[in-house]
Structures are given as structure tokens and as C-alpha cells.
Scaffold this motif. Structure first.
Motif, PDB file in Angstrom:
ATOM      1  N   SER A   3      -1.005 -10.250  -5.074  1.00 16.73           N
ATOM      2  CA  SER A   3      -0.421  -9.149  -4.304  1.00 16.73           C
ATOM      3  C   SER A   3       0.888  -9.582  -3.659  1.00 16.73           C
ATOM      4  O   SER A   3       1.117 -10.759  -3.398  1.00 16.73           O
ATOM      5  N   HIS A  39      -6.148 -10.522 -10.209  1.00 20.53           N
ATOM      6  CA  HIS A  39      -6.596 -11.207  -8.980  1.00 20.53           C
ATOM      7  C   HIS A  39      -5.723 -10.788  -7.781  1.00 20.53           C
ATOM      8  O   HIS A  39      -4.502 -10.700  -7.902  1.00 20.53           O
ATOM      9  N   SER A  40      -6.391 -10.554  -6.653  1.00 22.48           N
ATOM     10  CA  SER A  40      -5.661 -10.029  -5.487  1.00 22.48           C
ATOM     11  C   SER A  40      -4.674 -11.040  -4.892  1.00 22.48           C
ATOM     12  O   SER A  40      -3.833 -10.663  -4.073  1.00 22.48           O
ATOM     13  N   ASP A  41      -4.775 -12.304  -5.291  1.00 18.91           N
ATOM     14  CA  ASP A  41      -3.788 -13.268  -4.784  1.00 18.91           C
ATOM     15  C   ASP A  41      -2.412 -13.072  -5.411  1.00 18.91           C
ATOM     16  O   ASP A  41      -1.448 -13.722  -5.014  1.00 18.91           O
ATOM     17  N   ALA A  77       4.547 -23.157  -4.256  1.00 20.58           N
ATOM     18  CA  ALA A  77       5.474 -24.144  -4.828  1.00 20.58           C
ATOM     19  C   ALA A  77       6.711 -23.451  -5.387  1.00 20.58           C
ATOM     20  O   ALA A  77       7.854 -23.886  -5.155  1.00 20.58           O
ATOM     21  N   LEU A 118       2.954 -25.942   1.325  1.00 18.54           N
ATOM     22  CA  LEU A 118       2.260 -25.740   0.052  1.00 18.54           C
ATOM     23  C   LEU A 118       0.864 -25.241   0.385  1.00 18.54           C
ATOM     24  O   LEU A 118       0.193 -25.805   1.247  1.00 18.54           O
ATOM     25  N   ASP A 119       0.446 -24.180  -0.273  1.00 15.55           N
ATOM     26  CA  ASP A 119      -0.841 -23.567   0.034  1.00 15.55           C
ATOM     27  C   ASP A 119      -1.877 -24.019  -1.003  1.00 15.55           C
ATOM     28  O   ASP A 119      -1.839 -23.592  -2.160  1.00 15.55           O
ATOM     29  N   TYR A 120      -2.790 -24.877  -0.570  1.00 17.86           N
ATOM     30  CA  TYR A 120      -3.791 -25.437  -1.488  1.00 17.86           C
ATOM     31  C   TYR A 120      -5.079 -24.601  -1.555  1.00 17.86           C
ATOM     32  O   TYR A 120      -6.099 -25.101  -2.006  1.00 17.86           O
ATOM     33  N   THR A 121      -5.015 -23.355  -1.100  1.00 17.77           N
ATOM     34  CA  THR A 121      -6.230 -22.532  -1.093  1.00 17.77           C
ATOM     35  C   THR A 121      -6.821 -22.407  -2.501  1.00 17.77           C
ATOM     36  O   THR A 121      -8.006 -22.597  -2.708  1.00 17.77           O
ATOM     37  N   ASN A 122      -5.975 -22.046  -3.446  1.00 20.46           N
ATOM     38  CA  ASN A 122      -6.418 -22.020  -4.845  1.00 20.46           C
ATOM     39  C   ASN A 122      -5.196 -22.186  -5.757  1.00 20.46           C
ATOM     40  O   ASN A 122      -4.072 -22.350  -5.262  1.00 20.46           O
ATOM     41  N   LYS A 132       0.804  -1.226   0.000  1.00 21.55           N
ATOM     42  CA  LYS A 132       0.000   0.000   0.000  1.00 21.55           C
ATOM     43  C   LYS A 132       0.836   1.276   0.000  1.00 21.55           C
ATOM     44  O   LYS A 132       0.288   2.358  -0.129  1.00 21.55           O
ATOM     45  N   THR A 140      -2.351 -19.400  -5.226  1.00 22.64           N
ATOM     46  CA  THR A 140      -1.574 -19.544  -3.987  1.00 22.64           C
ATOM     47  C   THR A 140      -0.724 -20.818  -4.049  1.00 22.64           C
ATOM     48  O   THR A 140       0.415 -20.825  -3.569  1.00 22.64           O
TER      49      THR A 140
END
Lengths: 309, 303
Positions: A154, A150-152, A191, A179-183, A54, A186
Motif C-alpha cells: 500500500s 499483499h497490503s504491505d 532499502a 531499514l525496516d526488517y519487519t518482512n 482510501k 517492507t
């Protein structure tokens, strides 16, 4: 002598920046080194995060005359001031991630493994990566704000920065190795982050300051080279051309040994570790100045005393 | 002797196992009975609720949150309510248990009622609005964080008033001490009800104006609610959120009191992390890159 002072300083700064926040120290968001904000209890944050977030370019120009706009300019001004004050000392003496890379180099030396060398062609090719990363970390937040990305996406550089998984390990946090399996976004970023961290660890083990080849902070620091209070100069007429400076340089800089006309020899990749100055066997060839005050001047006497052991 | 002790241990373990199974079965029967209760007034009732609207920062650095006041029953126009009053409790830490609040103006724009909460510093806000319609009192409530970072730390101390006693308010007693309420977190509520109204035993969970489930108090009289993970939130990005309405109702002296708590949750930041798989990927990557270096290099020892 300088090498020892540097090692002590690096370790003190490492402790200060990684654990200082636990003692209530807050140095803000403008540090020109990899003081990773993902380390809980750190005492200050790397400016690259502010630049992507920001307080960076995603900030609307229309809001520049608001308090938020003042904050953006204030953090940038502090960043510039710190660079002008200490220049590349941030890299060679303060950066905690640089210290981590130096530990890996020490480990390699202790195990008797030779350092890897890149051809000049490879090296020049790798140099461009840092500009790509710099562009990446500036453009993507702007695209998120103004083009609906997409804000991911950021904090794009932080998401792939090797310091993000590695540095929190010193406070016992292994979460950034997950490993982030949110989507899909991510998952891909997490990875990539792990793979890059592994590549940098292996690279830094076989090659001194491997990550510094790609560090996007270096070109930012270099922008203010001409107004920096620190000057790294060479008296070319007195140089015998032995090439020690080039051989000892952890980032393989040729400029210091090759330069014949310009006095200022601080290269873009220089981390001001001063190994070149320590290894210069000639009197008055290389000097480091803070304003008009000389911090260090090479001398044959110092060289002999330093290398006696 | 040792053999006998082992047999005794096995016997005790089996006994405790049977006992726990029996308790579990008994609890299931009880909860099934409760779930099969005929619908109470809660579901047919109208309710007033907050809907999160614009959020941002002012030129002076203070943060604001606009909350729209809505009713689930379109037939009930808010302008027909006897009085709509809004209150706000501000604290620097969650779970502060006092009932002193300050009044917040309820504004009207394009036939929509809303309240705007503003803060020059980091604060947690507990906002209430109450409205009367015929013989019913409706209360909407929500809790949120504001990260003001302005030149003015505070806009001055507003005059505090005690929250009206009739408000059946929710106390978020054991929420995760986190500025990021997320799916999978355990939220615990205590419902404060008007004196002499008995106690509230059940709440209804409403998502997108649909009743999703019913929750009951535990032995301490608290409600526990864990919002389920939502694939839409996971795909939605860091700023996406979901509003969950927790509804309760109580009757006192023939008058209905209905309270709706808006629980705003984001996607979980931790539930989908897999450190084990990450560690495997890291190890494989280390081996892969080391192999590349070893293949590309000529020699590894000083000669």
C-alpha cells in the motif's frame, strides 16, 4: 527581481507547509505539491497520497454515491481547482521538495561546480519514468483491493518517494532513514527508499531540479493545462531566437525557444520558475497571464536592469 | 586524597552492586514461588470474551466495529445465560476514568450474539458485556478506536448509566497514547473489582485459547503486560492483528466473577526499524551515485 520574490515565496511556503500544522493550519489532502504527510506537524498533504490511499482509485465504484464517495470526489475536485488556479506555480514556487532541490543547486553553484547535462536521448528516456510511476501508484492500490496483493504494497509511491525520508529531517525525524526488517516487502521498500533518496540528493546537486524529471505530479497538472487560469504565452514573431530561455531553464525545456506557431508554450516539465521570462532580452515576447490580466511581460528594459549587477 | 576518594567510590559501587544482586535474587525466588502456585480457578473457569469481527464504513461516513460475544466453553450456550447486557463508554482520549456508560443492544444472528458499535467521529470505545450463568458472572471487555468521519458528528447523546458495580472491569491506565496498539508496547492495567472482594493479584494471558503466561500486580497494584512480537503478524500485512485475552477471576460471597479483556494488537511499527543500517546504506549510496556522476562527467570546474 522575480527571482528574489520567488526565493522569498519558496522559503515562506516551505515553513508554512512543513511547520504550519503546529500552528493548527490544516490544508487537507489535496495539495498538488510534495507536502509530505510523513512530516509530523505539516499543514497539508500531497494529493498523491490520497490518490494511492482510501481516496483514490481503489475506492469501490458501488460506493460512489455514499459519503465516502463524495469525499473521494471532493478531494479530487479541490485538487483540480488548485491546479486550475495556480498551475505549475505549485512546482516552482510552492513545492517544499522543489525548494530543497533548489538549495542543493545553490550549494553546487557556490562551490563552483558545473551543472551536469543530459543528452536529449537520455532526457527523453528519463521523461517516461514519471508516467511509469504514475501508473505504478494508480494500479498497485487497485491490485491490493481487488486482486489480493499483499497490503504491505500500500502507498507504493510514498514508500519509494525521496521526500519521505528527506522531508521529515526538517522536523528532526530520522526514522524514515531506517531499514525496516519487519518482512521482505517492507525491507525492500525501505532499502529502495533510502537508495532513491541518495540518488535524488546526488542528482539534484549536479542537475537542477533533477527529481522534477520523474515527478508524477507534473503530468497530472499538465492534464488541466487547457483550463488553467494561468497562461504562459509567446509572441513568436517578436522572438529573436537568442536561446537564453533554453539556457536558463533548470529543466532544459526547448519548447519555449523553438515554438513558432503555438502561443501557449507551457511545457509538461515546466515548473513556472519564470527564469526564461527574466532572461528574455526582447520586448513583449513572453508573457504570463492570469485570466486576462498580465502578471509579467518580457522587456529589454527589465532585462538590462535585472542583469546590470 | 584523590586516591582515597576513588577507593571509596569503588567500594560503594561494589556494595550497591551486591545489594542489587541480592534484591534481584530475592525477587526471583518470590516470583518463582508465585509461578509455582497450584492452578487456581482461573484456568478451569469458563469465560465470556469478545471476538473482533467485521469493521468498515457506512454510506454516511461513520465507522463501525462488530464484536462477536463468545464463550470458551462450547458446552455453555450463550442462550442459556440468564441475561446478557452490553455497555459502552465513549471518549475522545484514552485513559478516561469514569464509570458512566450507555447501553448497547446485543443482537443475535445465526445463533451468534454480537454488538455493533458505530461512530460518526474519531472516538475510543470501551465495550463491556456481562452475562450470568448459574452462580457465576462473566464479563467481556475490550477497547478500540473508530475513525468515523461522517456527515453526522455524533448520533446524539445516549442516556448514560453507571456501570454495574459488580463488574470486575479492566482500566487501561497507561497504554501508549496511540491508535495503533502494537506488539512490544507496554500496557498497564488496573483491575476494578466489586467492593468487598479483596484485590486481584494475578491475571492469565490467553492467546488462541491457550494459556500463555501469568502476570502479577506490581507494587502499585497494576498489571503490566508487553505483548511479544509475532512473526505471523509481521508477515501478515498492515491490517493483520492478534487478539490476546487477559483473564482474571474473583470470588465474593460464594459467587464467581470472571472478566476477560480482549487486547487487540497489531505488529510493531518501530521495533524492526534500524536507523544505523539505513544510515550506512544511505552513505554508501551517496558515495556510489557521486562516483557514477564523477566518472560520467568530463569536468567539474568552470573554466
Amino acid at each position: 527581481m522575480i527571482g528574489r520574490i520567488r526565493i522569498v515565496t519558496q522559503h515562506l511556503m516551505f515553513i508554512f507547509l512543513i511547520y504550519g500544522g503546529r500552528a493548527g493550519i490544516k490544508l487537507g489532502h489535496s495539495l498538488p505539491c510534495f507536502a509530505c504527510p510523513y512530516v509530523s506537524g505539516c499543514s497539508g498533504h500531497c494529493y498523491l497520497m490520497a490518490l494511492q490511499g482510501k481516496w483514490g482509485f481503489e475506492f469501490a465504484v458501488a460506493d460512489l454515491f455514499s459519503y465516502e464517495g463524495f469525499r473521494v470526489l471532493l478531494y479530487f475536485a479541490i485538487f483540480i481547482f488548485l491546479i486550475i488556479l495556480l498551475s505549475k506555480f505549485w512546482c516552482g514556487w510552492i513545492c517544499p521538495f522543489g525548494t530543497f532541490q533548489d538549495w542543493l543547486a545553490i550549494l553546487r553553484k557556490k562551490t563552483g561546480i558545473r551543472e551536469s547535462e543530459f543528452s536529449w536521448k537520455t532526457r527523453d528516456g528519463l521523461k517516461k519514468v514519471k508516467y511509469v510511476l504514475l501508473a505504478f501508484l494508480i494500479i498497485i492500490p487497485v491490485l491490493i483491493t481487488y486482486a489480493g496483493l499483499h497490503s504491505d504494497f500500500s502507498l507504493p509511491f510514498c514508500q519509494i518517494c525521496p521526500a519521505k525520508p528527506i522531508m521529515p529531517l526538517f522536523t528532526g525525524n530520522v526514522d524514515h532513514f531506517a531499514l525496516d526488517y519487519t518482512n521482505v516487502i517492507t525491507g525492500t521498500f525501505s532499502a529502495l527508499s533510502i537508495i532513491i533518496a541518495a540518488a535524488i540528493i546526488v542528482g539534484s546537486f549536479f542537475k537542477d531540479r533533477f527529481f522534477c524529471l520523474f515527478c508524477p505530479m507534473l503530468p497530472l497538472i499538465q492534464l488541466f493545462k487547457k483550463i488553467s487560469l494561468l497562461r504562459f504565452e509567446k509572441e513568436a514573431d517578436l522572438c529573436s531566437g537568442c536561446g537564453n530561455c533554453h539556457r536558463m531553464c533548470p529543466v532544459d525545456i526547448r519548447k519555449v525557444s523553438d515554438e513558432r506557431s503555438n502561443k501557449a508554450v507551457m511545457d509538461e516539465d515546466c515548473i513556472l520558475c519564470m527564469k526564461c521570462q527574466e532572461s528574455c532580452p526582447e520586448d513583449n515576447v513572453l508573457s504570463l497571464k492570469f485570466l486576462k490580466y498580465r502578471i509579467f511581460l518580457t522587456s529589454r528594459k527589465y532585462f538590462i536592469r535585472n542583469n546590470r549587477s | 586524597m584523590k586516591f582515597l576518594i576513588e577507593i571509596k567510590k569503588c567500594f560503594l559501587s561494589l556494595l550497591s552492586h551486591f545489594f542489587l544482586t541480592a534484591v534481584f535474587l530475592f525477587q526471583s525466588v518470590i516470583s518463582t514461588a508465585e509461578l509455582n502456585l497450584p492452578d487456581t480457578d482461573i484456568q478451569s473457569n469458563s469465560y465470556l470474551y469478545f471476538q473482533y469481527d467485521a469493521k468498515g464504513k457506512e454510506a454516511d461516513g461513520s465507522a463501525y466495529q462488530v464484536l462477536k460475544i463468545r464463550t470458551n466453553n462450547t458446552a455453555k450456550n450463550l442462550s442459556e445465560f440468564d441475561s446478557i447486557e452490553a455497555y459502552c463508554r465513549k471518549s475522545s482520549r484514552p485513559g478516561k476514568q469514569d464509570y458512566m456508560a450507555y447501553r448497547v443492544p446485543v443482537e443475535k444472528l445465526n445463533n451468534e450474539y454480537y454488538v455493533k458499535i458505530k461512530s460518526g467521529n474519531y472516538s475510543i470505545f470501551d465495550v463491556y458485556v456481562s452475562g450470568n450463568y448459574k452462580n457465576n458472572t462473566y464479563v467481556a471487555q475490550t477497547v478500540f478506536y473508530l475513525f468515523g468521519d461522517g456527515l453526522k458528528g455524533s448520533t446524539g447523546k445516549p442516556g448514560l448509566v453507571k456501570l454495574p458495580e459488580y463488574l470486575p472491569v479492566f482500566e487501561l491506565t497507561e497504554s501508549p497514547q496511540n491508535y495503533w496498539p502494537q506488539t512490544g508496547n507496554e500496557f498497564r492495567f488496573l483491575c476494578r473489582v466489586p467492593e468487598g472482594s479483596g484485590s486481584i493479584k494475578q491475571m492469565i494471558v490467553i492467546i488462541d485459547n491457550k494459556k500463555v503466561s501469568r502476570i502479577f500486580t506490581d507494587r502499585n497494584g497494576k498489571f503490566e503486560y508487553i505483548p511479544a512480537h509475532d512473526i505471523k503478524l509481521n508477515k501478515g500485512g498492515t491490517s493483520s492483528y492478534k487478539e490476546i485475552i487477559l483473564l482474571n477471576s474473583i470470588n465474593r460471597n460464594g459467587k464467581n466473577y470472571t472478566a476477560a479483556f480482549n487486547l487487540l494488537v497489531h505488529r510493531s511499527r518501530t521495533a524492526f526499524l534500524n536507523v544505523k543500517n539505513g544510515a550506512v546504506l544511505f552513505t554508501v549510496s551517496i558515495i556510489f551515485f557521486t562516483a557514477i556522476v564523477l566518472i560520467k562527467r568530463r569536468t567539474f570546474k568552470y573554466k
